[in-house]
Design a protein around this motif. Structure first.
Motif, PDB file in Angstrom:
ATOM      1  N   CYS A  27       0.845  -1.196   0.000  1.00 39.40           N
ATOM      2  CA  CYS A  27       0.000   0.000   0.000  1.00 39.40           C
ATOM      3  C   CYS A  27       0.883   1.249   0.000  1.00 39.40           C
ATOM      4  O   CYS A  27       1.419   1.647   1.035  1.00 39.40           O
ATOM      5  CB  CYS A  27      -0.916  -0.025   1.223  1.00 39.40           C
ATOM      6  N   TYR A  28       1.041   1.818  -1.177  1.00 40.30           N
ATOM      7  CA  TYR A  28       1.862   3.016  -1.306  1.00 40.30           C
ATOM      8  C   TYR A  28       1.338   3.879  -2.447  1.00 40.30           C
ATOM      9  O   TYR A  28       0.619   3.417  -3.322  1.00 40.30           O
ATOM     10  CB  TYR A  28       3.335   2.667  -1.510  1.00 40.30           C
ATOM     11  N   LEU A  37      -0.479  13.645  -2.408  1.00 40.62           N
ATOM     12  CA  LEU A  37      -0.093  12.354  -1.848  1.00 40.62           C
ATOM     13  C   LEU A  37      -1.171  11.825  -0.910  1.00 40.62           C
ATOM     14  O   LEU A  37      -1.572  10.671  -1.005  1.00 40.62           O
ATOM     15  CB  LEU A  37       1.237  12.458  -1.096  1.00 40.62           C
ATOM     16  N   MET A  38      -1.651  12.656   0.007  1.00 42.46           N
ATOM     17  CA  MET A  38      -2.639  12.200   0.978  1.00 42.46           C
ATOM     18  C   MET A  38      -3.951  11.807   0.310  1.00 42.46           C
ATOM     19  O   MET A  38      -4.596  10.839   0.709  1.00 42.46           O
ATOM     20  CB  MET A  38      -2.854  13.252   2.064  1.00 42.46           C
ATOM     21  N   SER A  39      -4.346  12.513  -0.715  1.00 44.59           N
ATOM     22  CA  SER A  39      -5.541  12.141  -1.464  1.00 44.59           C
ATOM     23  C   SER A  39      -5.341  10.789  -2.141  1.00 44.59           C
ATOM     24  O   SER A  39      -6.207   9.910  -2.078  1.00 44.59           O
ATOM     25  CB  SER A  39      -5.850  13.214  -2.509  1.00 44.59           C
ATOM     26  N   ASN A  40      -4.179  10.614  -2.760  1.00 46.20           N
ATOM     27  CA  ASN A  40      -3.871   9.360  -3.446  1.00 46.20           C
ATOM     28  C   ASN A  40      -3.774   8.192  -2.466  1.00 46.20           C
ATOM     29  O   ASN A  40      -4.258   7.094  -2.747  1.00 46.20           O
ATOM     30  CB  ASN A  40      -2.571   9.481  -4.245  1.00 46.20           C
ATOM     31  N   ILE A  41      -3.154   8.412  -1.304  1.00 43.69           N
ATOM     32  CA  ILE A  41      -2.965   7.307  -0.359  1.00 43.69           C
ATOM     33  C   ILE A  41      -4.305   6.881   0.238  1.00 43.69           C
ATOM     34  O   ILE A  41      -4.524   5.710   0.514  1.00 43.69           O
ATOM     35  CB  ILE A  41      -1.909   7.645   0.726  1.00 43.69           C
ATOM     36  N   ARG A  42      -5.223   7.822   0.422  1.00 46.10           N
ATOM     37  CA  ARG A  42      -6.574   7.449   0.906  1.00 46.10           C
ATOM     38  C   ARG A  42      -7.255   6.497  -0.072  1.00 46.10           C
ATOM     39  O   ARG A  42      -7.860   5.502   0.325  1.00 46.10           O
ATOM     40  CB  ARG A  42      -7.430   8.693   1.102  1.00 46.10           C
ATOM     41  N   GLU A  43      -7.150   6.818  -1.363  1.00 47.25           N
ATOM     42  CA  GLU A  43      -7.734   5.953  -2.388  1.00 47.25           C
ATOM     43  C   GLU A  43      -7.099   4.564  -2.361  1.00 47.25           C
ATOM     44  O   GLU A  43      -7.794   3.552  -2.457  1.00 47.25           O
ATOM     45  CB  GLU A  43      -7.556   6.561  -3.774  1.00 47.25           C
ATOM     46  N   LEU A  49      -8.044  -2.319   1.267  1.00 50.56           N
ATOM     47  CA  LEU A  49      -9.004  -2.904   2.197  1.00 50.56           C
ATOM     48  C   LEU A  49     -10.115  -3.653   1.467  1.00 50.56           C
ATOM     49  O   LEU A  49     -10.624  -4.660   1.968  1.00 50.56           O
ATOM     50  CB  LEU A  49      -9.596  -1.826   3.104  1.00 50.56           C
ATOM     51  N   GLU A  50     -10.510  -3.182   0.276  1.00 52.06           N
ATOM     52  CA  GLU A  50     -11.512  -3.893  -0.526  1.00 52.06           C
ATOM     53  C   GLU A  50     -10.979  -5.234  -1.006  1.00 52.06           C
ATOM     54  O   GLU A  50     -11.679  -6.242  -0.955  1.00 52.06           O
ATOM     55  CB  GLU A  50     -11.913  -3.071  -1.747  1.00 52.06           C
ATOM     56  N   ASP A  51      -9.734  -5.235  -1.472  1.00 49.97           N
ATOM     57  CA  ASP A  51      -9.145  -6.451  -2.024  1.00 49.97           C
ATOM     58  C   ASP A  51      -8.894  -7.511  -0.961  1.00 49.97           C
ATOM     59  O   ASP A  51      -9.153  -8.679  -1.173  1.00 49.97           O
ATOM     60  CB  ASP A  51      -7.836  -6.143  -2.752  1.00 49.97           C
ATOM     61  N   GLU A  52      -8.318  -7.093   0.164  1.00 50.35           N
ATOM     62  CA  GLU A  52      -7.960  -8.041   1.210  1.00 50.35           C
ATOM     63  C   GLU A  52      -8.163  -7.405   2.581  1.00 50.35           C
ATOM     64  O   GLU A  52      -7.203  -6.963   3.209  1.00 50.35           O
ATOM     65  CB  GLU A  52      -6.507  -8.477   1.054  1.00 50.35           C
TER      66      GLU A  52
END
Length: 71
Positions: A27-28, A37-43, A49-52
């Motif tokens: 997750c990066y 960066l913070m907007s991208n990392i939230r996505e 979390l959806e995947d695993e």
């Protein structure tokens, strides 16, 4: 239920901000600014979390970063 994640932020040689979430494997994200960066990392966190959802490991509480100077 709100969940908290720590983001380790560094700046690469090209000036981009790079963030990684140690609690989530792979997750990066990056961005030209800290806001981007913070907007991208939230996505990315949401996608991880959806995947695993079970991969959100319970890690020890983050303490901080220490700077060591070697003369």
């Amino acid at each position: 239920m709100a969940r908290e994640f720590y983001v380790v932020v560094e700046r690469d040689e090209d000036g981009f901000y790079v963030g990684e979430v140690p609690q989530l494997r792979g997750c990066y994200a990056q961005g030209r600014t800290l806001d981007e960066l913070m907007s991208n990392i939230r996505e990315v966190i949401e996608l991880c979390l959806e995947d695993e959802p079970e991969t959100a490991a319970v890690l020890p509480e983050f303490v901080g970063v220490q700077k060591v100077v070697i003369p």
